[in-house]
Design a protein around this motif. Structure first.
Motif, mmCIF file in Angstrom:
data_model
loop_
_atom_site.group_PDB
_atom_site.id
_atom_site.type_symbol
_atom_site.label_atom_id
_atom_site.label_comp_id
_atom_site.label_asym_id
_atom_site.label_seq_id
_atom_site.Cartn_x
_atom_site.Cartn_y
_atom_site.Cartn_z
ATOM 1 N N ASN A 77 7.682 -3.016 4.246
ATOM 2 C CA ASN A 77 6.247 -3.105 3.977
ATOM 3 C C ASN A 77 5.423 -2.577 5.146
ATOM 4 O O ASN A 77 4.366 -1.972 4.944
ATOM 5 C CB ASN A 77 5.848 -4.554 3.670
ATOM 6 N N ASP A 110 2.122 -1.236 3.262
ATOM 7 C CA ASP A 110 1.724 -2.296 2.328
ATOM 8 C C ASP A 110 1.037 -3.414 3.107
ATOM 9 O O ASP A 110 0.016 -3.944 2.676
ATOM 10 C CB ASP A 110 2.928 -2.852 1.564
ATOM 11 N N PHE A 111 1.611 -3.772 4.266
ATOM 12 C CA PHE A 111 0.880 -4.589 5.246
ATOM 13 C C PHE A 111 0.884 -3.815 6.554
ATOM 14 O O PHE A 111 1.854 -3.133 6.852
ATOM 15 C CB PHE A 111 1.526 -5.941 5.581
ATOM 16 N N ALA A 156 -1.594 3.002 3.135
ATOM 17 C CA ALA A 156 -0.353 3.309 2.421
ATOM 18 C C ALA A 156 -0.398 4.687 1.763
ATOM 19 O O ALA A 156 0.538 5.483 1.888
ATOM 20 C CB ALA A 156 -0.073 2.232 1.383
ATOM 21 N N ARG A 165 8.876 4.710 -1.664
ATOM 22 C CA ARG A 165 9.605 3.449 -1.661
ATOM 23 C C ARG A 165 9.812 2.928 -3.071
ATOM 24 O O ARG A 165 9.115 3.318 -4.008
ATOM 25 C CB ARG A 165 8.857 2.397 -0.859
#
Lengths: 261, 348
Positions: free
Chosen positions: A61, A66-67, A86, A96
């Motif tokens: 992530n 994503d984070f 992202a 991904r």
């Protein structure tokens, strides 16, 4: 062309597809990733192993954005993408899959892949409807074929079997021109036959497409990679070839000894 | 708030289903076109014209809520903003403020400014989700309402602008009932057609993907924030001309047009009609207009105060939300399904 790019990158000393330096991720008091430093060459295929909660998915992530990482730097083919959202990382060739399928259930298989192709092409804001011979539709069809889903191409994704949904996850990650892929437990919940199919798909990827794969199933993981990184409690615990990792007594006690796979 | 989610239309099979317009749609279109031959001037403008205009503004909300998952309460404000701009840039009774531009300049500039206003509101709202989107758009709407009420120099204060006339050209007074009805019908039809078209185009398809799964869309390379803001811009483009028509219809624009009441009414219209399809807001708007006009007489006849029509509208909203969250459209579709299913099974 590819060689020219590789030479240019090696000239600046940043040949790695992925270069993580001191990546740390905190969720409140929880330290999910603790000073992770990792480099993966272009075309390299690497497994990340570790028990639940070791920080494998969190690492993915952070790499995709994503984070955001709490600290540290992430370079993708030499470019510092640490502060990129992202979608900017994806447009640079990173892809991904998700551990739990994040698909568009109300759409057909073909439309799911079409959206994936659209996301990394121009015309995301186009107000013109695609024609049947549209280049994006064509490439979507080719991808559906590549993951062996031709028979269900027009079916709604919600009606698909679990294994087929996992294959579609892989197809979405292959859209456009990926340079590097991250697979998050692609074999989770697959039957033995489907696993064999997945291994064939992964082994059939073009040699220049490197990937990082998180996988609990050793039969899948160790057959499709050339290097292994072991994580434990948010840290990198060991790195090596599949043979070295399998033979390592410490590893056997910590991870393989839990009777997984 | 539960928002009825229409299924995603197929992008890759768009060409195959485009020709299948149901006969009921043709009949509705025909009736609407020949309406001036059937209805009185009062019905033409005060009922159908008004319903078409309110329906178009509610359509812009339906687009954002139904396809984008963003319940925006700023759509009436965007429409009202366009109305204000036409009054300020064009001609009105307030000659010391109005710039007196010809309509062919004032109208496009007013639409452009309203789209800008809607886009900026969207840029503020898109980083929030759910109830917070409702709250922030309501806050913008309320701020604009109080601002127009207090600003005398540009917005004309409490009284607003009167004497805002529709243009006269080609020898036609566009505010006379039949031409004005066709203006309202024309824009409503264009707006409806645009929505139907756009939700099947890559832009609309991606918007629905973002509604269902923003995280995945970002992981596919879509700029979720930019896409949402673009949806606000598109919605503002639908609402702005309707706001200008509303101003011409009333001959005036004042803070009351963009008050909290009208802002909520647009939400009620869209939800009661149904957020699932672009036709829903027009059904809701027709019902709303009929209630506003005739509930008054009915209530007075029953010995109640005419002001109670708000009670009826509120009750209608409650009943709809409780029993048919997808609005009258959903009620109709379920009824049709129930009635047609046994017939099909019987092999008629």
């Amino acid at each position: 062309m590819a060689r020219a790019i590789a030479e240019r990158l090696s000239a600046t000393g940043t040949v790695n597809a992925l270069e993580l330096r001191g990546v740390t991720k905190r969720f409140g008091a929880l330290l999910a990733l603790d000073d992770v430093t990792l480099s993966v060459r272009p075309g390299e295929r690497r497994a990340i192993l570790g028990s639940n909660g070791a920080g494998k998915t969190t690492l993915l992530n952070c790499i995709t954005g994503d984070f955001p990482a709490s600290s540290g730097t992430i370079r993708f083919f030499g470019e510092d993408v640490t502060r990129f959202p992202a979608h900017e990382r994806i447009r640079r060739g990173l892809r991904r899959t998700y551990q739990i399928s994040l698909l568009f259930g109300g759409l057909s298989v073909l439309d799911n892949v079409y959206l994936a192709c659209l996301g990394v092409s121009r015309g995301r804001f186009s107000l013109l409807r695609p024609r049947r011979d549209d280049a994006l539709v064509e490439s979507a069809r080719a991808l559906v074929h590549a993951v062996h889903l031709d028979e269900v191409a027009e079916k709604k994704v919600a009606e698909l079997a679990h294994g087929q949904q996992r294959q579609l996850e892989v197809a979405l990650a292959l859209a456009g021109a990926p340079r590097f892929l991250l697979f998050d437990e692609p074999a989770a919940g697959l039957s033995p036959a489907e696993r064999a199919d997945l291994v064939a798909i992964l082994q059939g990827l073009p040699a220049h497409m490197g990937y990082v794969i998180i996988e609990h199933d050793m039969d899948v993981a160790l057959r499709v990679v050339e290097s292994v990184t072991l994580m434990h409690e948010g840290r990198i615990f060991k790195e090596g070839t599949p043979e070295e990792i399998e033979a390592d007594p410490e590893v056997q006690e910590l991870y393989l000894g839990h009777g997984r796979g | 708030m539960a928002v009825a989610r229409p299924g995603l239309p197929a992008a890759t099979t768009a060409g195959e289903t485009a020709g299948g317009i149901p006969p009921s749609a043709w009949i509705t279109a025909l009736v609407l076109v020949i309406m001036p031959a059937l209805a009185s001037d009062f019905f033409l403008v005060q009922v159908f014209g008004w319903a078409l205009v309110l329906g178009t503004i509610a359509l812009s909300l339906q687009f954002l809520a139904g396809y984008g998952g963003m319940v925006s309460l700023v759509q009436m404000t965007v429409a009202g903003f366009a109305g204000y701009m036409v009054a300020i840039l064009g001609t009105s009774g307030l000659t010391q403020i109005s710039l007196g531009w010809p309509f062919w300049l004032a109208v496009p500039v007013a639409i452009l400014l309203a789209v800008l206003f809607g886009t900026l509101s969207g840029a503020l709202a898109v980083r929030t989700a759910g109830i917070y989107t409702i709250m922030i758009t309501l806050a913008i709407a309320a701020a604009f309402f109080y601002f127009t009420r207090q600003n005398e120099t540009v917005f004309g204060g409490f009284l607003g602008f009167n004497g805002v006339r529709a243009p006269v050209f080609w020898g036609i007074d566009w505010r006379s009932p039949v031409p004005f009805y066709y203006l309202c019908l024309g824009w409503a039809a264009i707006a409806w057609g645009l929505v139907v078209w756009v939700v099947r185009a890559p832009f609309g398809l991606a918007l629905q993907g973002i509604r269902d799964n923003p995280r995945r869309m970002a992981a596919l390379g879509f700029d979720v924030t930019a896409h949402r803001i673009a949806a606000y811009a598109f919605a503002a483009f639908l609402a702005a001309p309707a706001g200008i028509l509303l101003t011409w219809m009333n001959g005036q624009i004042a803070p009351g047009t963009v008050g909290i009441g009208p802002v909520i009414d647009i939400l009620v219209i869209a939800v009661v009609g149904g957020l699932g399809r672009p036709i829903g807001p027009f059904i809701g708007a027709l019902l709303y207009v009929l209630l506003r006009i005739f509930a008054l007489d009915a209530l007075v006849a029953l010995g109640l105060s005419g002001q109670r029509f708000q009670l009826l509208i509120g009750l209608g909203f409650l009943v709809t939300v409780l029993f048919s969250p997808d609005g009258i459209l959903g009620l109709w579709e379920r009824a049709r399904h129930r009635w047609s299913a046994p017939l099909n099974r019987g092999g008629r």
